[in-house]
Design a protein around this motif. Structure first.
Motif, PDB file in Angstrom:
ATOM      1  N   HIS B  44      -2.909 -24.023  -0.869  1.00  0.00           N
ATOM      2  CA  HIS B  44      -2.366 -25.058   0.020  1.00  0.00           C
ATOM      3  C   HIS B  44      -0.894 -25.348  -0.252  1.00  0.00           C
ATOM      4  N   GLY B  45      -0.356 -24.693  -1.284  1.00  0.00           N
ATOM      5  CA  GLY B  45       1.074 -24.823  -1.531  1.00  0.00           C
ATOM      6  C   GLY B  45       1.425 -25.916  -2.517  1.00  0.00           C
ATOM      7  N   PRO B  46       2.685 -25.967  -2.895  1.00  0.00           N
ATOM      8  CA  PRO B  46       3.114 -26.835  -3.988  1.00  0.00           C
ATOM      9  C   PRO B  46       3.114 -28.327  -3.632  1.00  0.00           C
ATOM     10  N   ASP B  47       3.360 -28.684  -2.388  1.00  0.00           N
ATOM     11  CA  ASP B  47       3.349 -30.119  -2.052  1.00  0.00           C
ATOM     12  C   ASP B  47       1.946 -30.678  -2.213  1.00  0.00           C
ATOM     13  N   SER B  48       0.989 -29.940  -1.704  1.00  0.00           N
ATOM     14  CA  SER B  48      -0.411 -30.305  -1.933  1.00  0.00           C
ATOM     15  C   SER B  48      -0.707 -30.281  -3.428  1.00  0.00           C
ATOM     16  N   GLY B  49      -0.105 -29.334  -4.127  1.00  0.00           N
ATOM     17  CA  GLY B  49      -0.320 -29.221  -5.568  1.00  0.00           C
ATOM     18  C   GLY B  49       0.075 -30.489  -6.306  1.00  0.00           C
ATOM     19  N   ILE B  50       1.166 -31.102  -5.890  1.00  0.00           N
ATOM     20  CA  ILE B  50       1.596 -32.360  -6.514  1.00  0.00           C
ATOM     21  C   ILE B  50       0.542 -33.438  -6.279  1.00  0.00           C
ATOM     22  N   ASP B  51      -0.041 -33.450  -5.064  1.00  0.00           N
ATOM     23  CA  ASP B  51      -1.144 -34.392  -4.795  1.00  0.00           C
ATOM     24  C   ASP B  51      -2.311 -34.144  -5.742  1.00  0.00           C
ATOM     25  N   ARG B  52      -2.647 -32.870  -5.921  1.00  0.00           N
ATOM     26  CA  ARG B  52      -3.782 -32.529  -6.785  1.00  0.00           C
ATOM     27  C   ARG B  52      -3.486 -32.912  -8.235  1.00  0.00           C
ATOM     28  N   LEU B  53      -2.268 -32.650  -8.667  1.00  0.00           N
ATOM     29  CA  LEU B  53      -1.886 -33.019 -10.042  1.00  0.00           C
ATOM     30  C   LEU B  53      -1.958 -34.532 -10.213  1.00  0.00           C
ATOM     31  N   ALA B  54      -1.501 -35.254  -9.197  1.00  0.00           N
ATOM     32  CA  ALA B  54      -1.532 -36.722  -9.268  1.00  0.00           C
ATOM     33  C   ALA B  54      -2.967 -37.229  -9.282  1.00  0.00           C
ATOM     34  N   GLU B  55      -3.831 -36.542  -8.534  1.00  0.00           N
ATOM     35  CA  GLU B  55      -5.230 -36.951  -8.553  1.00  0.00           C
ATOM     36  C   GLU B  55      -5.842 -36.734  -9.937  1.00  0.00           C
ATOM     37  N   ALA B  56      -5.576 -35.562 -10.507  1.00  0.00           N
ATOM     38  CA  ALA B  56      -6.082 -35.284 -11.858  1.00  0.00           C
ATOM     39  C   ALA B  56      -5.547 -36.313 -12.849  1.00  0.00           C
ATOM     40  N   ALA B  57      -4.268 -36.620 -12.713  1.00  0.00           N
ATOM     41  CA  ALA B  57      -3.636 -37.593 -13.619  1.00  0.00           C
ATOM     42  C   ALA B  57      -4.304 -38.959 -13.482  1.00  0.00           C
ATOM     43  N   GLY B  58      -4.476 -39.394 -12.230  1.00  0.00           N
ATOM     44  CA  GLY B  58      -5.077 -40.711 -11.991  1.00  0.00           C
ATOM     45  C   GLY B  58      -6.488 -40.801 -12.558  1.00  0.00           C
ATOM     46  N   ARG B  59      -7.261 -39.758 -12.337  1.00  0.00           N
ATOM     47  CA  ARG B  59      -8.633 -39.771 -12.838  1.00  0.00           C
ATOM     48  C   ARG B  59      -8.668 -39.731 -14.363  1.00  0.00           C
ATOM     49  N   ALA B  60      -7.774 -38.958 -14.955  1.00  0.00           N
ATOM     50  CA  ALA B  60      -7.751 -38.866 -16.423  1.00  0.00           C
ATOM     51  C   ALA B  60      -7.379 -40.206 -17.043  1.00  0.00           C
ATOM     52  N   ASN B  94       0.031 -16.732 -10.629  1.00  0.00           N
ATOM     53  CA  ASN B  94      -1.253 -17.373 -10.321  1.00  0.00           C
ATOM     54  C   ASN B  94      -1.139 -18.502  -9.306  1.00  0.00           C
ATOM     55  N   LEU B  95       0.062 -18.810  -8.891  1.00  0.00           N
ATOM     56  CA  LEU B  95       0.288 -19.901  -7.938  1.00  0.00           C
ATOM     57  C   LEU B  95       1.142 -19.364  -6.793  1.00  0.00           C
ATOM     58  N   PRO B  96       0.579 -18.485  -5.983  1.00  0.00           N
ATOM     59  CA  PRO B  96       1.375 -17.833  -4.943  1.00  0.00           C
ATOM     60  C   PRO B  96       1.945 -18.851  -3.954  1.00  0.00           C
ATOM     61  N   GLY B  97       3.236 -18.716  -3.669  1.00  0.00           N
ATOM     62  CA  GLY B  97       3.898 -19.622  -2.746  1.00  0.00           C
ATOM     63  C   GLY B  97       4.544 -20.820  -3.420  1.00  0.00           C
ATOM     64  N   TRP B  98       4.377 -20.939  -4.730  1.00  0.00           N
ATOM     65  CA  TRP B  98       4.994 -22.054  -5.449  1.00  0.00           C
ATOM     66  C   TRP B  98       6.358 -21.640  -6.023  1.00  0.00           C
ATOM     67  N   ASP B  99       6.988 -20.646  -5.448  1.00  0.00           N
ATOM     68  CA  ASP B  99       8.234 -20.108  -6.001  1.00  0.00           C
ATOM     69  C   ASP B  99       9.356 -21.139  -5.971  1.00  0.00           C
ATOM     70  N   GLN B 100      10.166 -21.096  -7.017  1.00  0.00           N
ATOM     71  CA  GLN B 100      11.369 -21.943  -7.110  1.00  0.00           C
ATOM     72  C   GLN B 100      11.030 -23.418  -6.920  1.00  0.00           C
ATOM     73  N   PHE B 101       9.898 -23.820  -7.451  1.00  0.00           N
ATOM     74  CA  PHE B 101       9.434 -25.187  -7.221  1.00  0.00           C
ATOM     75  C   PHE B 101       9.772 -26.091  -8.421  1.00  0.00           C
ATOM     76  N   PRO B 102      10.536 -27.168  -8.184  1.00  0.00           N
ATOM     77  CA  PRO B 102      10.962 -28.060  -9.282  1.00  0.00           C
ATOM     78  C   PRO B 102       9.827 -28.996  -9.700  1.00  0.00           C
ATOM     79  N   ILE B 103       8.797 -28.404 -10.243  1.00  0.00           N
ATOM     80  CA  ILE B 103       7.533 -29.116 -10.457  1.00  0.00           C
ATOM     81  C   ILE B 103       7.669 -30.282 -11.422  1.00  0.00           C
ATOM     82  N   ARG B 104       8.519 -30.115 -12.454  1.00  0.00           N
ATOM     83  CA  ARG B 104       8.643 -31.188 -13.452  1.00  0.00           C
ATOM     84  C   ARG B 104       9.180 -32.468 -12.816  1.00  0.00           C
ATOM     85  N   ASP B 105      10.277 -32.348 -12.102  1.00  0.00           N
ATOM     86  CA  ASP B 105      10.895 -33.549 -11.534  1.00  0.00           C
ATOM     87  C   ASP B 105      10.052 -34.131 -10.403  1.00  0.00           C
ATOM     88  N   ARG B 106       9.406 -33.250  -9.652  1.00  0.00           N
ATOM     89  CA  ARG B 106       8.548 -33.740  -8.570  1.00  0.00           C
ATOM     90  C   ARG B 106       7.372 -34.539  -9.124  1.00  0.00           C
TER      91      ARG B 106
END
Lengths: 329, 329
Positions: B44-60, B94-106
């Motif tokens: 679903h791409g990196p923007d969705s990925g940030i949502d998923r990471l935030a969900e994991a974070a919130g649940r943890a 392993n994350l196709p389409g997440w190229d050049q993605f500033p994941i840390r700051d996002r």
């Protein structure tokens, strides 16, 4: 010998080899103020060795014109094996009979100066980092190509000694897990067994015995068949010699790439006698490295020859005592 | 989930994988106060990925019972490639389409917490150093054996990231310079191409096709032919499976020895799915290492399995933010 400005403090660097001891006083800008060589006479044993080291030291200081009192300390580079933290030679293969010899403290006592012991290839790497081809890099790997392959790693500006004084023994990385060539250390498949000057000559002898194809190398007496003679024949267009040089470049690239994928430095340097092969050899190594590594590293990592030449050993040793005295690594 | 004493500050560790995101809150003693897993849905791409990471974070965080305000920071472990200094994913396979993605700051912006990015294998190594099998060692190398071979190096208590975020990519050391097997990265002769779980299975398939010798492995459907099934057959006395496991141990030893001759650590650790093979496999790796290295290192370097298991990823990621916040490396 020196002229012009001298920048204190001054360091005495000593490069202990199986045949010769080279020594010089080096100023704080890395300039050699003297350069002397005496025979090691290793076969006379370590007590005699301390005498020879002291003689080299005395002559180097005398020639420099710097008073002994102004020498801030002594750096000693030595072939291995050794325990750096204790300053002890363990079983140095080039210094037979010097086993378990506390060389650092014995020399410090004799010269009445603080003394540090370092692996010779590590010292050379630190010298290149200080005032050689690596002066713009905080993270480099130096391979010295001679009878064997020495290696020194500078990581974040400091020698990577490792936990058992075996950091940067990259000549003994295994580059051929199956059916590897025999290394001088008795194990198989090591980089040194493929790409040292000695191994290049061995591979040439084997290739000449394989068939009767014409080659300039057949005109050479065994004593004339050196790595530089093979390089010369390659430059004259000799097919066999060209293949041997090209394979050597590839093996060196393999070793370099494995280190790049481990410590990921800025810069790979090659030094030692074989760099007499000049720019085309370096270019071929570099080209092979680019084809064997990741795109990012192929673009970013510089590949160069070392610059300090015959004085690398004692200048590097001086760099080691300078780092220890000044807290520079 | 947690019981007993909790030691602040608290860190949120997140382990981003191609399939799942694992996350947990970890206290300052390295104890996991929660452990959750959500699907990455990488496609679903990196923007969705940030949502998923935030969900994991919130649940943890929710599951831990720790208020968000008490979370000192976020550590994110990710598969490569990446630029650690900029916190950017480059071309993560392993994350196709997440190229050049500033994941840390996002992610930092989304969670409103200081966030650090680390290579997942580096993070796992730091976790083992913190509270796992490497807690008594300042200098270790961890190989994680799975689909590929990950690697992390802890040098003087800190992750060896390298100058281009390629430190500890030891799965891609070249262990076979001539006629090397093809690696998943497209290059040849890499350790991963010989000794990952995937490569073990490939070698098994090839060996089965070579002749008709009887083997328990012939009874398995292709989907059943896993590294652990090969290990099980080896334990049952199957000759082919035993040979394959033994060869795998030797290749891993070759890789370990090359790292030992480069950074010279105290400790070599193996983690990941393949360590289900248990003590006999580790013993064979260790025995091979002893026969391939120098006597000093054969005596001194410890060889063990990693301890943190499935939580290694997020505990290691928590270790990374702990080190960054506390200046611990």
């Amino acid at each position: 010998m020196a002229s012009g400005e001298r920048r204190p403090p001054y360091y005495l660097g000593i490069d202990l080899g199986g045949t010769n001891i080279k020594a010089g006083v080096v100023d704080d800008a890395g300039k050699a103020l003297s350069s002397v060589s005496v025979e090691t006479l290793a076969e006379h044993g370590p007590d005699s060795g301390i005498d020879r080291l002291a003689e080299a030291a005395g002559r180097a200081v005398g020639e420099s014109g710097i008073p002994w009192a102004d020498v801030a300390g002594v750096g000693l580079g030595s072939p291995g094996t050794m325990d750096l933290s204790r300053g002890v030679l363990l079983e140095p293969s080039n210094l037979p009979g010097w086993d378990q010899f506390p060389i650092r403290d014995r020399l410090a006592e004799r010269l009445q100066k603080r003394t540090v012991l370092e692996n010779d290839a590590n010292a050379a790497a630190l010298g290149e980092h200080w005032v050689g081809a690596g002066r713009d890099s905080n993270s480099l790997v130096l391979f010295t190509l001679g009878t064997g392959i020495g290696c020194g790693i500078i990581h974040e500006g400091r020698v990577l000694q490792g936990r058992h004084s075996h950091g940067g023994e990259c000549g003994h990385m295994i580059i051929q897990a199956d059916d590897g060539r025999l290394c001088s250390c008795g194990r198989r498949g090591h980089l040194e067994a493929y790409a040292s000057a000695t191994s290049l000559v061995k591979r040439a002898v084997e290739a000449l015995a394989e068939d009767d194809a014409p080659s300039l190398l057949r005109d050479l007496a065994p004593a004339e068949l050196t790595s530089l003679a093979i390089d010369e024949a390659a430059r004259s267009g000799d097919a066999l010699a060209s293949r041997l040089m090209s394979e050597t470049a590839r093996y060196l690239a393999v070793g370099a790439v494995s280190v790049m994928h481990t410590v990921d430095p800025d810069l790979i340097l090659f030094g030692g006698g074989m760099i007499g092969a000049g720019r085309p050899f370096l270019d071929e190594i570099h080209s092979r490295i680019r084809s064997l590594t990741f795109a990012i590293l192929a673009r970013a990592v510089r590949v160069e020859y070392a610059e300090l030449g015959g004085e690398a050993g004692f200048i590097g040793a001086a760099a080691c005592i300078r780092a220890a005295v000044g807290g520079r690594g």
